[in-house]
Design an enzyme around this catalytic site. Sequence first.
Site, PDB file in Angstrom:
ATOM      1  N   SER A 243     -19.819   7.066  -4.379  1.00 15.60           N
ATOM      2  CA  SER A 243     -20.636   8.099  -5.014  1.00 15.60           C
ATOM      3  C   SER A 243     -22.096   7.795  -4.722  1.00 15.60           C
ATOM      4  CB  SER A 243     -20.403   8.108  -6.529  1.00 15.60           C
ATOM      5  OG  SER A 243     -21.400   8.847  -7.207  1.00 15.60           O
TER       6      SER A 243
ATOM      7  N   TYR B 213     -19.854   3.482 -14.572  1.00 19.92           N
ATOM      8  CA  TYR B 213     -19.384   4.174 -13.374  1.00 19.92           C
ATOM      9  C   TYR B 213     -20.135   3.703 -12.133  1.00 19.92           C
ATOM     10  CZ  TYR B 213     -18.424   8.112 -10.212  1.00 19.92           C
ATOM     11  OH  TYR B 213     -18.056   8.882  -9.131  1.00 19.92           O
TER      12      TYR B 213
END
Length: 295
Positions: free
Chosen positions: A152, A165
């Site tokens: 990501s 995350y």
Amino acid sequence: MTDADESPATADDAAGVETRHKDVCIVTGSSSGIGQATAARFLAEDWVVYATARDEADVADLADAGCRTAELDVTDGEQVEAVVDRVIDEQGQVDCVVNNAGFAQFGPLEDVTTESVERQFDVNAFGPHRLARAVLPHMREACDGTIVNVSSVVGELSLPGSGAYAGSKAAVESMSDALRAEVEEFGVDVVVVAPGPVDSEFYDRADDELASTAQRSGAYEDIYELYDDAASMGGFGPASIGPTVVADAIVNAASATDPAPRYPVGPVAKYAGLAQFVPKRVRDRLFSLARRLFA
């Protein structure tokens, strides 16, 4: 058997012509979003596709389209081994593994329990490690193969409220860099695909995780409001890209003879990469300013 009975494949073999086998891939987290789009894209490129999900019923549409499917929870080492063994038994090879399964545990780190952080890493970071360990002996033996780890934009740029995350994706990026150098001599490629915001159900689950696991201290309500606003827009609105855009990058990387180490996908990912050149103290001030402006 007479010559007339001989199949075309057997005739080719007898003539010394090598029969071409289809490339074979395993895609994790195929029930929706990037994983679903990636499995469909590989299938369109005439790969043999094993589309996996925690509940095999969730990939029934991909089975109808022509994918092979399997139940796979990437936190279960025995399931990981069983799926890889099945693919080897049925196909004799694994040409690509796409480690896509994952979720986002958002929330200020003080409010996120250690158990939630452990679960975040178990899926997002340890899952790809389990798959890599299972397929690498076969790829090394074949002197060929590609491992694609879906990261990501936050793997390089951690934002307030995304610590768990972002940490799991930073771990994926670091392990990918190490693994790439370790397996290069065996003809195996390791690629990171790092998209920016994606228009999918990903943010719905992230919103559910935030609501169910965060233990709000009351000190970070401005951060929660920012995430609530993002969730109400379905993510990041016009800045989001479609899952098929990411799927195209994944398939292109898997098909390349010399893939790039990292593929940022979408404008947010490409421009955010420049933030690593901004001193962290300056970034901290910008984050602080943003919190005041949007509070």
